[in-house]
Structures are given as structure tokens and as C-alpha cells.
Enzyme design. Sequence first.
Site, PDB file in Angstrom:
ATOM      1  N   HIS A 263     -13.865  -4.102   9.958  1.00  0.00           N
ATOM      2  CA  HIS A 263     -13.995  -3.967  11.411  1.00  0.00           C
ATOM      3  C   HIS A 263     -15.488  -3.880  11.727  1.00  0.00           C
ATOM      4  O   HIS A 263     -16.284  -3.544  10.855  1.00  0.00           O
ATOM      5  CB  HIS A 263     -13.277  -2.708  11.908  1.00  0.00           C
ATOM      6  CG  HIS A 263     -11.793  -2.746  11.737  1.00  0.00           C
ATOM      7  ND1 HIS A 263     -10.977  -3.577  12.489  1.00  0.00           N
ATOM      8  CD2 HIS A 263     -10.969  -2.087  10.888  1.00  0.00           C
ATOM      9  CE1 HIS A 263      -9.718  -3.407  12.106  1.00  0.00           C
ATOM     10  NE2 HIS A 263      -9.681  -2.517  11.131  1.00  0.00           N
TER      11      HIS A 263
ATOM     12  N   ASP B 294      -6.484  -3.880   0.205  1.00  0.00           N
ATOM     13  CA  ASP B 294      -6.274  -3.816   1.666  1.00  0.00           C
ATOM     14  C   ASP B 294      -7.619  -3.910   2.390  1.00  0.00           C
ATOM     15  O   ASP B 294      -7.858  -3.197   3.373  1.00  0.00           O
ATOM     16  CB  ASP B 294      -5.503  -2.556   2.083  1.00  0.00           C
ATOM     17  CG  ASP B 294      -4.918  -2.671   3.501  1.00  0.00           C
ATOM     18  OD1 ASP B 294      -5.044  -3.749   4.120  1.00  0.00           O
ATOM     19  OD2 ASP B 294      -4.342  -1.683   3.973  1.00  0.00           O
TER      20      ASP B 294
ATOM     21  N   ASN C  54      -4.575   2.688   7.562  1.00  0.00           N
ATOM     22  CA  ASN C  54      -3.131   2.802   7.683  1.00  0.00           C
ATOM     23  C   ASN C  54      -2.463   2.095   6.507  1.00  0.00           C
ATOM     24  O   ASN C  54      -2.667   0.901   6.352  1.00  0.00           O
ATOM     25  CB  ASN C  54      -2.686   2.152   9.001  1.00  0.00           C
ATOM     26  CG  ASN C  54      -1.215   2.416   9.278  1.00  0.00           C
ATOM     27  OD1 ASN C  54      -0.631   3.317   8.692  1.00  0.00           O
ATOM     28  ND2 ASN C  54      -0.639   1.614  10.154  1.00  0.00           N
TER      29      ASN C  54
ATOM     30  N   HIS D 233       0.793  -1.251   0.000  1.00  0.00           N
ATOM     31  CA  HIS D 233       0.000   0.000   0.000  1.00  0.00           C
ATOM     32  C   HIS D 233       0.821   1.293   0.000  1.00  0.00           C
ATOM     33  O   HIS D 233       0.835   2.037   0.987  1.00  0.00           O
ATOM     34  CB  HIS D 233      -0.993   0.023   1.154  1.00  0.00           C
ATOM     35  CG  HIS D 233      -0.526  -0.580   2.467  1.00  0.00           C
ATOM     36  ND1 HIS D 233       0.626  -0.195   3.106  1.00  0.00           N
ATOM     37  CD2 HIS D 233      -1.075  -1.533   3.246  1.00  0.00           C
ATOM     38  CE1 HIS D 233       0.762  -0.882   4.222  1.00  0.00           C
ATOM     39  NE2 HIS D 233      -0.260  -1.709   4.330  1.00  0.00           N
TER      40      HIS D 233
END
Length: 428
Positions: A312, A308, A281, A235
Site C-alpha cells: 500500500h 501475502d 488481514n 493465511h
Amino acid sequence: MGTWIVNGQILDGENNRVAKSVFIENGRIAKIVDGEVAVKDTEGHELIDAAGQLIAPGLIDMHVHLREPGFEHKETIATGTRSAARGGFTTIACMPNTRPVIDTPETVKYVLDKAESEGIVRVLPYGCITDNQLGRELTDFAALKEAGVFAFTDDGVGVQSAQMMKDAMTKAAALGMPVVAHCEDNTLVVGAAVTEGAFARKHGLKGIPNESEAIHVGRDILLAEATGVHYHVCHVSTEQSVRLIRQAKQLGIKVTAEVCPHHLLLSDEDIPGMDANWKMNPPLRTPKDVKACIEGLEDGTIDIVVTDHAPHSEEEKAKGMEAAPFGIVGFETAFPLLYTKFVLTGQWTLQFLLDRMTVKPAEVFELDWGTLKVGAAADIVLIDLEAEKEVDPSEFLSKGRNTPFTGWKLKGWPTQTMVAGRVVWSEA
Ligand code: DOR
Ligand code: ZN
């Protein structure tokens, strides 16, 4: 009995071939036909009418978080692979920051067995670089390779010690395996949630500096040069990282890199407020960084696109910008986002986008999939390039609803996904 997919428009990232129909037998592509297929030829076979649809190779995503074992409330291999299939992905590579982390042959086996029994797309597990991702001891690379991992990474955290990284690269090179790095120097990150930039200043927040990523990229490029390993940068989000990778490639160092849709489409200036659906992140960087990432992908400095995908729970994300965990989901929006914002605007060709999501990832990691050609595995996605739809997280097959793209009106939605000739997901 085989399967005919007829009346579509076939395109893959490699051949720029315009054909209409494909015949699948025993899980592999047996024929590709440019024109119409006579009805009598399809008799006795299954028939899929792809009128108005693009027929493309199944997409490949080399950076995803499936959360199993250990965080099944966020995602499971069952839900994650369904989400992937709905996004048009047929091969995904899962990160080892589970609980336990994937640092032993037993955990590798657990993931592979689950993927086999409950997954619906191909799942390639990464193995950890260090035990427990703590950066103290290297894992047993040979044993992990033997158990079935295809590369090593501590994604989620950076490997802080240069010596540890050098040892990892030396060992991986000897086994012919890539080292894949989440680049983040913890001495520069001071518990910040967003990048150093306009948003952080406006809200009086500490910022994550670009150098915390780029310092590891630079360090690791030097170590890759010294060890000869295949080094892959996760990333990429900063102008400085793009610059360093471009220079390394010019020098012939064996480095490859990936970028996520959100780092190509959003900057910190787009963040509407203290909403953790905009927290990931590496963080959303400045408009200058976004521009550099786009240019990097366009000139081949950055090889591939990855999501990515980092689901959650709603409770976790409701903790707010500062306390919530990093990460956004990605499978079910990646292709429509990039198709709508880069292909329909005329900046990229459709073939370029497909190439970065199929052929190139297969090339970078030496995988068998990613192209439509006779004899290849029939991993195929049908995509409706015309219909426009809004991103609606309540429809996601992922357990995660954490996306900053809610309400975006997009085209390029997958309608059907096949792995080895078997339909694993179909709209409606
Ligand atoms: O946003 C992120 N989420 N970045 C990472 O490095 C880890 C990931 C996760 O596991 O949630
Ligand atoms: Zn990461």
C-alpha cells in the site's frame, strides 16, 4: 553457450544433496557436480562464482498482491516481480483483487501479457470465484481456466454463502481446479482492525475474533469433503483453524494450507502502538495462536509458507491503525526472517525451510518448478547465509514500504536470482 555456477553449496528441499556446481543449458539444469569443476570444462561458457553462497531452487510464493490493473500507485507487475526476484522468488501467484478484478478472460489475458512483457519472474494468476468478488454469481470457471488461471479465489474477502461455496467447489472439482479461500465470516467481524486480545483491550478497540476465520475453515472442510474438491486455506492465523485442518487431513479430506512469516513471528502483543504497518488481514493473533501455527507448519498440517505481499502507499498507511488498509509487504524479507529466526536458532533445518518454500508449494499446486534436478527449469537463487544486514524499507524494489520488520538484523539474503537460466536480479 551454457552457464556454470561453481563453488557454491547446493541444497534443495527435496534431495538434501550436497554438491558444489551446476551447469545450465537452454534454460534447464544440464549437470550437477559434487566436487570441483575443471577450468577447461568451463571454457566457452558463462561462469558464475558462488563461493560462500547457497545454491537453492527459486522460491515459490502462492499468495501475493501485484495490484495491477487498477492500483498501480501501490505496485505494478514490473515493480512487484522485481521485488519478488530480490527476495529470491522465481514463481509467484497473484491474487485477483485488482480493479477490474480478475473475473473475465480479458483481465486474465491483460495480466498474463503484462507479466510476459514487463515481469521478470513467473506469474500465475488466480481467477475470482464470484463476479466482482461480490459473492452473488459464480464466474465462468471454464472460460477462466481456458484463459490461463490455475485456481479460484476471492482473496481479500470471504465467500459468505455456504451454498455459493459449495457450488464453486462442485464446479472447480469437475474442472480439476483448486478452490483457495480467504476465510472470514463477515457476520462476526465488526469493522475491527486488530485481533481480539491484549492490544485491543489496552487500546479500547474492537477485536476480530478467531472464530471469524475458523468458522469458514470448518464450513469449507465439510463442503470439500462433500464435493471432493482440492480446498486450500489462505493465511492460517488461528489455533482453531490449525486444529480443524489437522483433523480434516487425518480424515483424508483433500485440504491444504498456507501460513505467512508474520503469523509465525509476531503476535498482537508485539504491536508497538497505533501504527498501521502492523495491520493486516488476518491480523496478528495471540501468542497461543502463533505457537499453534508454528506447530502446524512443523507437523505438516500447514503445507507451505506464503508472504501475502500486500503493498500500500505511504499515504494510505499513514491514515492510522483504524482507517488504513490491511496488508504488509513480504517478498524482500520472507526468507531472511525465517532463516534467521528458525534455522539459525536450531528449530528448523535449512532443508525444512526450503522444502516449505519450494518443493511443497509445487506439490500442492502441481507446478513444474521448485527443485534442482537435471532436466528441471533452471530457476535458481543464490543466497548469502553469512552476511548480516538490517531490514531497510527504503531499499525495497517494491513500491510498498509497509512492513513491521524495519531494523531487524537478519542473515540469509538472496544475492542473485535466475529464471530459466537467465539472471533476472543480482545484488549491486
Ligand atoms: O492484509 C491483507 N491485505 N489481507 C487481505 O486479505 C487483502 C490484502 C490486500 O489486498 O491488501
Ligand atoms: Zn486474504
